[in-house]
Design a protein around this motif. Structure first.
Motif, short mmCIF file in Angstrom:
data_model
loop_
_atom_site.label_atom_id
_atom_site.label_comp_id
_atom_site.label_asym_id
_atom_site.label_seq_id
_atom_site.Cartn_x
_atom_site.Cartn_y
_atom_site.Cartn_z
N HIS A 21 0.87 -1.17 0.00
CA HIS A 21 -0.01 0.00 -0.05
C HIS A 21 0.70 1.10 -0.01
CE1 HIS A 21 -3.32 2.73 0.90
NE2 HIS A 21 -2.72 3.04 2.00
N LYS B 23 -5.70 2.17 -2.31
CA LYS B 23 -5.60 1.13 -2.97
C LYS B 23 -4.46 0.15 -2.57
CE LYS B 23 -3.86 -0.06 -7.90
NZ LYS B 23 -3.17 0.24 -9.12
N TRP C 195 -9.36 -1.79 -3.94
CA TRP C 195 -9.61 -0.60 -3.26
C TRP C 195 -10.37 -0.50 -2.26
CZ3 TRP C 195 -7.68 4.32 -5.28
CH2 TRP C 195 -6.76 4.27 -6.38
N HIS D 31 -3.84 8.45 -5.39
CA HIS D 31 -4.65 7.32 -4.80
C HIS D 31 -5.30 7.70 -3.57
CE1 HIS D 31 -2.39 3.80 -7.23
NE2 HIS D 31 -3.15 4.65 -7.88
N ARG E 139 -7.24 7.59 -10.01
CA ARG E 139 -6.68 6.76 -10.80
C ARG E 139 -5.53 7.50 -11.82
NH1 ARG E 139 -10.63 4.97 -7.34
NH2 ARG E 139 -11.12 2.90 -7.49
N ASP F 131 2.40 1.22 -9.67
CA ASP F 131 1.27 0.99 -9.25
C ASP F 131 0.22 1.62 -9.97
OD1 ASP F 131 -0.61 -0.14 -7.47
OD2 ASP F 131 -0.32 1.04 -5.78
N ASP G 164 -2.86 2.47 -12.85
CA ASP G 164 -4.08 1.81 -12.83
C ASP G 164 -4.74 1.76 -14.20
OD1 ASP G 164 -4.61 2.35 -9.92
OD2 ASP G 164 -4.22 4.20 -10.44
N THR H 169 -10.39 -5.99 -9.69
CA THR H 169 -10.29 -4.48 -9.86
C THR H 169 -9.87 -4.36 -11.41
OG1 THR H 169 -9.62 -3.78 -7.53
CG2 THR H 169 -8.65 -2.48 -9.45
#
Length: 786
Positions: free
Chosen positions: A214, A245, A268, A389, A394, A470, A472, A503
């Motif tokens: 995270h 997220k 999320w 985030h 996103r 990370d 999206d 997700t």
């Protein structure tokens, strides 16, 4: 991003050592298909163009080197095909049998018209075609249910990616995030352990290492959060999570030390579960947005025109705007950033052959996996993603798949991955007719996705960026200029790598079409070309070029067409796009003249839509001298930001930034303090629009419903269910118009329902006959909901 995994039940060094020795190449890149890509049939000749070795091309076929995983490396692989009426002798041939129709494996019927066969194949990506007899001919056909594709000897084939069955894995039975209140998020998952082919069973030490990731931090799950039964099946139960997220990452392991591929469960924690239909996408040219670190700006580039050189915008500046809530005020839920990759240092000739420009925009990648230091580098990108985030926003990376710059490292190491071609837009080299082979400039080598090694490398790069930072999703650049294998294999690999927890990673395409301002059938080519890349096996959606060229500037910028025309083309397009497509309507982007300038040049010749509204280098656009371009911009945004899909807001359009052709349309973003009264009025209006979309579910997910329309005024609804709806009204008439639409039967608003205007202080009450009396203000808009 990737972090070293700390083992829960075993030493990290043991897992690290075994993972690398657990079998051969997995075949590399893979991909989903596009729903518009229907079954292709060729008759009389094999589709491969020649024999290929088993698993050749994208990653090879066999296991390589010594292995801690027992078994012979042959993995059962099932191919299923729904046969057309009258088809006989249905069989499959591929690289594994040298494309020999006589030794092709027969498929047996398993249902009404459904045939299947199970083959033993080594790990890798294997090309194949379905063969059948019909009408006295032999047909070699692509498998319409298979997302992946692979070229062999220049011919396109279906492809199946065979996982190394010697390695253990998990199937995901359930994956459920929940949120009772802020700071009280929970996550539960149940996984079934699938043993490797040697049947050694799960490690008695515990089947895997498991971590929770995270915001760039990683920690092992403790024994209150995860349990493993004697069969290796897993239960995850985590509590006390803040909003944001997360990723749970697990590595399966057999009792003999064979480690499987990591499983990523992305989820999320947020107050309302997000859908990409909720997204208002904010597009940023990073170098032109905001200078967050003035002391680290790139030096002046020799030869470059200052307007086409680096100006100092960076990832730090965008992060500052997110942290300050500027994007929250606009209702932004996703940011599309121009490419991150390092671009070349020098200046190169622009398309006009006179001016020199740089790669400030990011579309000339020179490194595969490096964040350009001139926009802040790797640390700045990580911090931007963390900050976004934290705000529920996103991040979409603009991923260039058509070309690289001639200085790209792959050009040095793998020149065979690229091809020469004519320059797009020059005589005899039309952008559409020569879409695959033309080059954007002579210093931009064209990527050849019919080479399987090329396809694998660029897909692997995309996965690396998504995983490492990370991200999206991706905005995929210049889709029609590359073989369809590129988007199909990319989509499959993204889905399989990141979406097992439920997700969705958004894949937004750009297929530039739609210049025809006409009804069917002349516009079918535009719809069909854009739509063929979209579907369950392909992209989630694309930019709606048809609505842009048909309506955006013609109706709202120039008044060439009326509101009846706008309403027709919205409804018409919604019927044309594939079911489930999330399209992106827009009134301006980095590739168009600014909408405000288009509106300022209204009434002049039809060359406006080609970007001549304010020449690129001379006689460039300036701020409008009257109010009209501003109110036209406001109405245009009131329309587009309330349409179905994931609409686009190009940076600066929120305050009606002006500008002609590139680079005049890419001036530096300006803060509130730098805006004049008309720009501030527009900014306030757009903030209200974005807030309404963010707060009113029907504006994001409701079906489009026409309520009333004249040439100058349009009233439409967005309906989820009876009473769960919203109304959008806009008028370009000087004095507005009063409309009396029926809203009870259409939207389910019962008499007495009070509707509030999110853009002003007006309220409207539904009358006894189910209508409303709606005084739409002149040259403005209303957004009404209970």
């Amino acid at each position: 991003m990737r972090r070293p995994l700390t083992a829960l039940f075993l030493l990290p060094v043991l897992l690290t050592g075994l993972a690398a020795s657990c079998g051969g190449d997995d075949g590399g890149a893979g991909g989903n298909g596009a729903s518009g890509s229907t079954t292709t049939t060729s008759t009389g000749t094999p589709g491969s163009g020649g024999a290929g070795g088993a698993g050749g091309g994208d990653g090879g076929g066999g296991a390589g080197g010594e292995s801690a995983c027992g078994g012979d490396g042959q993995c059962p692989t099932t191919i299923t095909f729904t046969a057309p009426l009258g088809a006989t002798k249905i069989r499959v041939a591929g690289e594994w049998n040298g494309w020999d129709a006589d030794t092709a494996a027969p498929l047996t019927v398993t249902g009404s018209g459904v045939y299947s066969v199970t083959l033993d194949l080594p790990p890798g990506l294997h090309a194949y075609k379905i063969i059948y007899e019909q009408g006295g001919q032999t047909h070699w056909e692509l498998d319409p249910t298979q997302g992946r594709r692979k070229y062999v000897d220049g011919t396109e084939n279906s492809a199946v990616k065979v996982r190394d069955c010697r390695q253990p894995t998990f199937t995901v039975d359930s994956s459920e995030p929940a949120r009772a209140a802020a700071g009280q998020g929970t996550y539960e998952a149940r996984l079934t352990y699938i043993d490797g082919s040697e049947r050694a069973g799960a490690s008695t030490e515990g089947a895997f290492a498991a971590t929770l990731e995270h915001d760039g931090d990683s920690r092992p799950l403790d024994d209150t959060e995860i349990s493993v039964d004697e069969s290796g099946n897993v239960a995850v139960q985590i509590a006390g999570l803040d909003d944001g997220k997360y990723r749970v990452v697990l590595h399966p392991l057999t009792s003999t030390g064979c480690a499987g591929e990591p499983l990523r469960l992305v989820f999320w924690i947020e107050e309302e579960a997000f859908s990409w239909k909720d997204a208002l996408v904010y597009m940023v040219v990073t170098d032109r947005y905001r200078d967050g670190e003035p002391g680290s700006n790139a030096p002046v580039t020799p030869l470059a025109d200052p307007r086409g050189d680096w100006m100092g915008g960076d990832l730090v500046g965008l992060t500052q705007s997110i942290a300050e809530g500027k994007l929250d005020q606009l209702g932004v839920r996703a940011i599309w950033l121009t490419p991150f990759q390092t671009n070349p240092d020098g200046a190169f000739l622009a398309a006009d052959g006179v001016h020199y420009v740089t790669g400030y925009h990011g579309y000339w990648p020179a490194r595969a996996r490096e964040v350009d230091p001139r926009i802040g580098g790797e640390d700045a990108l990580r911090e931007l993603v963390r900050t976004a985030h934290a705000h529920g926003i996103r991040i979409l990376q603009d991923f260039v798949i058509n070309h690289v710059h001639q200085e790209h490292e792959y050009m040095t190491s793998h020149p065979e991955w690229f091809r020469e071609g004519c320059i797009c837009g020059t005589p005899g080299c039309d952008w559409t007719e020569k879409a695959l082979e033309c080059r954007f400039a002579d210093y931009m080598p064209d990527i050849n996705f019919s080479n399987s090694e090329t396809a694998r490398a660029f897909t692997d790069d995309a996965i690396w960026w998504l995983d490492e930072f990370d991200l999206d999703g991706l905005r995929v650049d210049a889709v029609k200029h590359v073989e369809e294998v590129s988007t199909r294999n990319l989509a499959a690999e993204v889905r399989e790598t990141f979406e097992k927890g439920g997700t969705r990673y958004f894949l937004m395409g750009e297929t530039a079409m739609g210049w025809n301002d006409c009804a069917d059938p002349c516009n079918d080519e535009n719809y069909n070309t854009i739509a063929k890349y979209i579907g369950p096996q392909g992209l989630d959606g694309q930019f709606d070029f048809v609505i842009y060229h048909g309506v955006s500037y013609r109706t709202f910028g120039w008044s060439e067409r009326g509101m009846l025309h706008a309403d027709y083309w919205v409804r018409h397009g919604l019927e044309k796009w594939p079911e489930g497509a999330i399209m992106t309507p827009y009134i301006g982007s980095h590739d168009t003249s600014r909408f405000t300038t288009m509106a300022d040049y209204r009434g002049q010749d039809a060359a406006h839509d080609k970007g001549i509204a304010g020449n690129q280098w001379s006689n460039t656009a300036e701020a409008p001298s009257d109010d009209e371009p501003y109110w036209r911009t406001r109405i245009g945004l009131a329309w587009v930001l309330n349409l179905p899909g994931a609409p686009l807001l190009y940076y600066g359009d929120e305050y009606a930034q002006w500008g002609g052709g590139d680079p005049n349309n890419r001036q530096m973003w300006r803060s509130d303090a730098d805006l004049d009264a008309r720009e501030l009025e527009t900014l306030d209006f757009v903030r209200k629009l974005g807030t309404a979309r963010k707060n009113i579910l029907a504006l994001r997910r409701g079906a489009y419903v026409t309520l009333a329309a004249t040439e100058d005024t349009l009233v439409f609804g967005r309906r989820i269910a009876p009473g769960q709806a919203a109304i959008v009204a806009l008028s370009r008439a000087a004095d507005g118009e009063t409309m009396n639409p029926q809203v009870q039967g259409v939207l389910g608003f019962v008499p007495g329902t009070v509707l509030h205007d999110a853009l002003g202080n007006t309220t409207v009450t539904v009358q006894a006959n189910g209508t409303i009396q709606l005084a739409v203000p002149g040259r403005s808009a209303m957004v009404l909901a209970p």
